[in-house]
Design a protein around this motif. Structure first.
Motif, PDB file in Angstrom:
ATOM      1  N   UNK A  54       0.844  -1.199   0.000  1.00 53.60           N
ATOM      2  CA  UNK A  54       0.000   0.000   0.000  1.00 53.60           C
ATOM      3  C   UNK A  54       0.877   1.246   0.000  1.00 53.60           C
ATOM      4  N   UNK A  55       1.923   1.221   0.817  1.00 49.39           N
ATOM      5  CA  UNK A  55       2.834   2.359   0.912  1.00 49.39           C
ATOM      6  C   UNK A  55       3.528   2.579  -0.422  1.00 49.39           C
ATOM      7  N   UNK A  56       4.008   1.503  -1.032  1.00 44.66           N
ATOM      8  CA  UNK A  56       4.720   1.610  -2.313  1.00 44.66           C
ATOM      9  C   UNK A  56       3.801   2.098  -3.430  1.00 44.66           C
ATOM     10  N   UNK A  58       1.706   4.407  -3.011  1.00 43.02           N
ATOM     11  CA  UNK A  58       1.390   5.798  -2.705  1.00 43.02           C
ATOM     12  C   UNK A  58       0.075   5.978  -1.980  1.00 43.02           C
ATOM     13  N   UNK A  59      -0.383   4.940  -1.309  1.00 39.53           N
ATOM     14  CA  UNK A  59      -1.680   4.986  -0.626  1.00 39.53           C
ATOM     15  C   UNK A  59      -1.527   5.016   0.891  1.00 39.53           C
ATOM     16  N   UNK A  60      -0.473   5.644   1.384  1.00 40.46           N
ATOM     17  CA  UNK A  60      -0.233   5.702   2.820  1.00 40.46           C
ATOM     18  C   UNK A  60      -1.398   6.358   3.558  1.00 40.46           C
ATOM     19  N   UNK A  61      -2.111   7.242   2.890  1.00 39.38           N
ATOM     20  CA  UNK A  61      -3.266   7.916   3.498  1.00 39.38           C
ATOM     21  C   UNK A  61      -4.338   6.929   3.940  1.00 39.38           C
ATOM     22  N   UNK A  62      -4.358   5.730   3.369  1.00 37.96           N
ATOM     23  CA  UNK A  62      -5.357   4.736   3.752  1.00 37.96           C
ATOM     24  C   UNK A  62      -5.092   4.160   5.142  1.00 37.96           C
ATOM     25  N   UNK A 114       7.738   2.947  -7.101  1.00 36.82           N
ATOM     26  CA  UNK A 114       6.943   3.430  -5.972  1.00 36.82           C
ATOM     27  C   UNK A 114       6.372   4.805  -6.234  1.00 36.82           C
ATOM     28  N   UNK A 115       5.322   5.122  -5.518  1.00 39.31           N
ATOM     29  CA  UNK A 115       4.660   6.414  -5.621  1.00 39.31           C
ATOM     30  C   UNK A 115       4.722   7.104  -4.264  1.00 39.31           C
ATOM     31  N   UNK A 116       4.656   8.438  -4.306  1.00 39.37           N
ATOM     32  CA  UNK A 116       4.603   9.157  -3.038  1.00 39.37           C
ATOM     33  C   UNK A 116       3.367  10.015  -2.973  1.00 39.37           C
TER      34      UNK A 116
END
Length: 116
Positions: A54-56, A58-62, A114-116
Motif C-alpha cells: 500500500x505504501x509503495x 502511494x496509498x499511505x493515506x489509507x 513506488x509512488x509518493x
C-alpha cells in the motif's frame, strides 16, 4: 482536481483510469479502491507485506487513523513505515538527479516504481 485524485487512487492493476464522470468525488473514488476493505484485516493479522505494498503504491493515506493490537503491524506502523517512506523519497531524489549508478544499487527494486 478530479484528475489529480484519479492519479493518486491507482487501481490495483497499475493502470490509471483515463476518464471519470465530472461529478465523481473522493468518496466515490475511494469506494472503487479494492484495497480499502482489506486494510483493517491486514493490520489485525500482521500482514505487513501487504501493508508495505500500500505504501509503495502511494496509498499511505489509507492507513491514517487505523488502529490495531497486532504487534507486527504496530511495529510496522511505528518503525518500518517511516523507513519505507524515506526510501521512496530517496529513490525519487535519485531519479530526479539521474543517478543511474545508485539506482542500480537499490536493495529493493520495487522502490523504482513506488509512488509518493
Amino acid at each position: 482536481s478530479t484528475q489529480g485524485l484519479i492519479d493518486i487512487l491507482m487501481e490495483d492493476n497499475g493502470q490509471v483510469p483515463t476518464t471519470a464522470p465530472a461529478d465523481t468525488g473522493l468518496a466515490e473514488l475511494l469506494k472503487k479502491d479494492k484495497t480499502i476493505p482489506a486494510i483493517q484485516e491486514w493490520l489485525d493479522n500482521g500482514a505487513v507485506d501487504d501493508l508495505e505494498k500500500i505504501i509503495l503504491q502511494g496509498k499511505v493515506y489509507l492507513l491514517e487513523g487505523k488502529k490495531t493490537s497486532n504487534e507486527a503491524s504496530i511495529e510496522f506502523l511505528n518503525v518500518k513505515l517511516l523507513t519505507v517512506l524515506d526510501n521512496i523519497k530517496d529513490t525519487h531524489d535519485l531519479v530526479e538527479r539521474g543517478d543511474i549508478f545508485n539506482l542500480q544499487c537499490l536493495p529493493d527494486i520495487r522502490l523504482l516504481v513506488s509512488r509518493d
